[in-house]
Design a protein around this motif. Structure first.
Motif, PDB file in Angstrom:
ATOM      1  N   ALA A  44     -92.886 -16.726   3.149  1.00  0.00           N
ATOM      2  CA  ALA A  44     -91.598 -16.112   3.521  1.00  0.00           C
ATOM      3  C   ALA A  44     -91.550 -14.665   3.033  1.00  0.00           C
ATOM      4  CB  ALA A  44     -90.444 -16.925   2.925  1.00  0.00           C
ATOM      5  N   HIS A  45     -92.047 -14.444   1.836  1.00  0.00           N
ATOM      6  CA  HIS A  45     -92.088 -13.090   1.283  1.00  0.00           C
ATOM      7  C   HIS A  45     -92.956 -12.187   2.162  1.00  0.00           C
ATOM      8  CE1 HIS A  45     -93.574  -9.934  -1.547  1.00  0.00           C
ATOM      9  NE2 HIS A  45     -92.276  -9.869  -1.776  1.00  0.00           N
ATOM     10  N   ARG A  47     -91.101 -11.212   5.220  1.00  0.00           N
ATOM     11  CA  ARG A  47     -90.040 -10.225   4.980  1.00  0.00           C
ATOM     12  C   ARG A  47     -90.598  -8.834   4.727  1.00  0.00           C
ATOM     13  NH1 ARG A  47     -87.861 -14.179   1.379  1.00  0.00           N
ATOM     14  NH2 ARG A  47     -88.616 -12.861  -0.313  1.00  0.00           N
ATOM     15  N   THR A  48     -91.814  -8.765   4.171  1.00  0.00           N
ATOM     16  CA  THR A  48     -92.294  -7.474   3.671  1.00  0.00           C
ATOM     17  C   THR A  48     -93.461  -6.873   4.455  1.00  0.00           C
ATOM     18  OG1 THR A  48     -93.674  -8.674   2.105  1.00  0.00           O
ATOM     19  CG2 THR A  48     -91.540  -7.919   1.286  1.00  0.00           C
ATOM     20  N   ASP A  64     -90.483 -12.143  12.021  1.00  0.00           N
ATOM     21  CA  ASP A  64     -89.037 -11.880  12.030  1.00  0.00           C
ATOM     22  C   ASP A  64     -88.630 -11.400  13.435  1.00  0.00           C
ATOM     23  OD1 ASP A  64     -86.517 -10.730  11.849  1.00  0.00           O
ATOM     24  OD2 ASP A  64     -86.864  -9.867   9.861  1.00  0.00           O
ATOM     25  N   ARG A  66     -87.136  -7.759  14.053  1.00  0.00           N
ATOM     26  CA  ARG A  66     -87.868  -6.505  13.795  1.00  0.00           C
ATOM     27  C   ARG A  66     -88.988  -6.306  14.815  1.00  0.00           C
ATOM     28  NH1 ARG A  66     -90.802  -5.711   9.536  1.00  0.00           N
ATOM     29  NH2 ARG A  66     -91.054  -7.869   8.845  1.00  0.00           N
ATOM     30  N   ALA A 116     -87.315 -16.909   4.770  1.00  0.00           N
ATOM     31  CA  ALA A 116     -87.594 -15.612   5.401  1.00  0.00           C
ATOM     32  C   ALA A 116     -86.279 -14.915   5.726  1.00  0.00           C
ATOM     33  CB  ALA A 116     -88.424 -15.792   6.666  1.00  0.00           C
ATOM     34  N   ASN A 117     -85.211 -15.703   5.734  1.00  0.00           N
ATOM     35  CA  ASN A 117     -83.863 -15.177   5.954  1.00  0.00           C
ATOM     36  C   ASN A 117     -83.721 -14.475   7.308  1.00  0.00           C
ATOM     37  OD1 ASN A 117     -81.225 -14.802   5.243  1.00  0.00           O
ATOM     38  ND2 ASN A 117     -81.604 -12.797   4.275  1.00  0.00           N
ATOM     39  N   ALA A 118     -84.438 -14.990   8.296  1.00  0.00           N
ATOM     40  CA  ALA A 118     -84.375 -14.420   9.643  1.00  0.00           C
ATOM     41  C   ALA A 118     -84.896 -15.450  10.628  1.00  0.00           C
ATOM     42  CB  ALA A 118     -85.247 -13.174   9.733  1.00  0.00           C
TER      43      ALA A 118
END
Ligand code: TXA
Ligand code: MG
Length: 507
Positions: free
Chosen positions: A120-121, A124-125, A143, A146, A249-251
């Motif tokens: 997940a990190h 996100r990154t 995501d 994006r 992942a918050n997405a």
């Protein structure tokens, strides 16, 4: 199609004009869904055509992160938040149970959760997609909000961005928050998820069903996700591992199947590694996928509603839902296009789901009790001519119930060989290897491989892609496949994929 009018056909037509797409042919005009599937190729959003996975110089270390879950400890991954979802009239809807998927922030089972946190990190990154298991097939996720991240999917897969991607959500609140950012479940606002989908969501989600929703304008989704269409496909996977990854992942994650373009979809982490090694950094390994074929894609935004792709949820189950009694098929299988009796000329197809070996498919309705020997002889001779005579050719049989051992070919030394390197594949079906003999039993005509997927159609779906890949790995030149009876159950998905994989369809 009996006066089928779709509310968004005008939008679509405008969209197509804007994108300078070719004139739509009358047959495509009949139904906007056919348009959607056939002409989802706007040039304006396309990233440059990517080279196939094998010819690129892009390399990075690809790690498989094993997630140590099974049926006994699956609850460690997360849980549904309990909510009282009463409406003003006192009614309750089951769908609201899926409102919020929760993942523990810390857990005594960090060992199980930490690979998912790491993935997940990474999502996100970075702009490099992560492969992850779902109950259907492994997906290659990024995501969905994006653009740079979504472009990373196309780069890794070696596929042009002309095909819309499915958006995966972990819960309904995530879905609602990006189709209607102002929506609050506490209020009495109308649910932004169209009512036609409520019975399907309540019955099949989380699960192998993708629904088409209007893409709001402006949209939080990256334009590369929808390939310029006014709708987007969305599903909530049954896999708790997948939902926890999305949550962390918050997405929402846009994810096609994690195979290299044209190959069979991956149903084990090893399959993903075989295709995408050096092109992605992380593969989450959650074991083999339980369903084994992709999700069913439906469109309820027009009347009657339609199935755009057969998959893990069957037409007969969908038909049982309120508002979906008259659901129609809006996909056409190759066999129907040319008429059931017309064999398709080899090589005349857009490759999809295809192993390296040539696939020859026998439709079940032909009622063949074994593989025709003359066909096998012909294929071996043709393979010999292509590659120069001399070396022994490898013939493979995939059988599904009626055909006897080796499809009825006379054989010797047919022994079980382990399906090594294929993870859990070995548990699902035995691979046998031996020799094909002529009628007198004196001459070896070819090397022979065979896999019996059994006569339970769910088992066939579960093992199909893995079987095609396993036979490729073992060097099959040609694979003869015994088709299953094409009903309204998951057999429709099995035959749909097989017809796309086959270079020859016979009865
Ligand atoms: O089971 C599955 O659906 C897997 C897993 C990873 O979730 N995903 C998958 O994705 O099969 P992909 O990209 O291989 O297939 C997506 C399918 C395509 O047939 C595409 O045309 C259709 O969904 N699709 C997506 N969005 C669409 C849209 N807006 N309109 C029409 N078709 C759409
Ligand atoms: Mg795919």
């Amino acid at each position: 199609m009996r006066g089928t009018i779709c509310a968004n056909i005008l939008t679509l037509t405008t969209q197509f004009k804007r994108l300078h797409l070719p004139q739509l042919t009358p047959i495509l005009h009949r139904h906007h869904h056919t348009i959607t599937t056939k002409i989802a190729r706007p040039k304006s959003t396309a990233v440059p055509l990517m080279a196939p996975a094998t010819t690129t110089s892009t390399t990075m270390e690809t790690r498989i992160l094993k997630v140590k879950v099974d049926d006994s400890n699956i609850q460690v991954l997360g849980h549904w938040k309990e909510e009282s979802a009463e409406h003003r009239d006192g009614s309750k809807t089951k769908t609201s149970n899926l409102n919020s998927w929760e993942v523990p922030t810390t857990s005594e089972n960090e060992e199980i959760l930490s690979p998912i946190r790491e993935a997940a990190h990474h999502l996100r990154t970075t702009d490099i997609p992560v492969a992850f298991p779902t109950e259907t097939v492994y997906g290659l996720g990024a995501d969905a909000t994006r653009s740079a991240a979504v472009k990373g999917i196309y780069a890794a897969k070696g596929r042009p961005s002309d095909n819309p991607l499915i958006v995966h959500v972990c819960d309904l609140s995530m879905l609602r928050s990006f189709i209607s950012p102002s929506f609050s479940s506490a209020g009495d606002e109308e649910d932004p998820i169209p009512a036609i989908y409520h019975p399907l969501i309540s019955r099949f989600w989380p699960g192998p069903l993708t629904i088409l929703l209007p893409n709001p304008s402006p949209s939080l989704l990256a334009p590369e996700v929808t390939a310029g269409l006014p709708t987007f496909g969305c599903r909530m996977p049954a896999s708790a591992l997948a939902r926890s990854l999305i949550k962390l992942a918050n997405a929402p994650l846009a994810a096609p199947s994690a195979n290299a373009s044209t190959k069979p979809s991956p149903t084990a982490a090893q399959h993903v590694l075989d295709d995408l090694r050096g092109r992605i950094a992380l593969i989450l390994d959650g074991g083999s996928c339980s369903v084994g074929v992709e999700s069913t894609v439906v469109d309820g935004l027009c009347s009657p509603p339609v199935v755009l792709r057969p998959g893990g949820v069957s037409l007969e189950e969908i038909r049982e839902c309120k508002g979906w009694e008259g659901v129609e098929k809006a996909y056409r299988d190759q066999a129907e296009v040319g008429g059931k009796t017309a064999p398709r000329a080899p090589g005349m197809k857009y490759k999809h789901y295809s192993p390296k070996a040539r696939v020859v498919l026998y439709e079940a309705e032909g009622g063949r009790r074994e593989v025709p020997r003359a066909d096998v002889r012909g294929a071996v001779e043709a393979a010999g001519e292509e590659e120069g005579k001399g070396n022994v050719k490898s013939v493979a049989i995939i059988r599904t119930g009626r055909w006897p051992v080796a499809g009825g070919l006379r054989s010797q030394g047919l022994d079980d060989v382990a399906a090594k390197d294929s993870g859990d594949v070995a548990e699902r079906f035995a691979v046998r290897e031996g020799q094909w003999l002529d009628e007198d039993g004196t001459t070896v005509l070819a090397r022979l491989l065979e896999i019996n997927l059994g006569n339970d159609v769910k088992g066939v779906a579960h093992g199909l892609f893995a079987a095609l890949r396993e036979l490729d790995r073992r060097g099959a030149d040609v694979i003869f496949v015994e088709g299953v009876s094409d009903g309204d159950d998951i057999a429709a998905a099995v035959m749909n994929r097989l017809r796309k994989a086959a270079s020859d369809i016979r009865i």
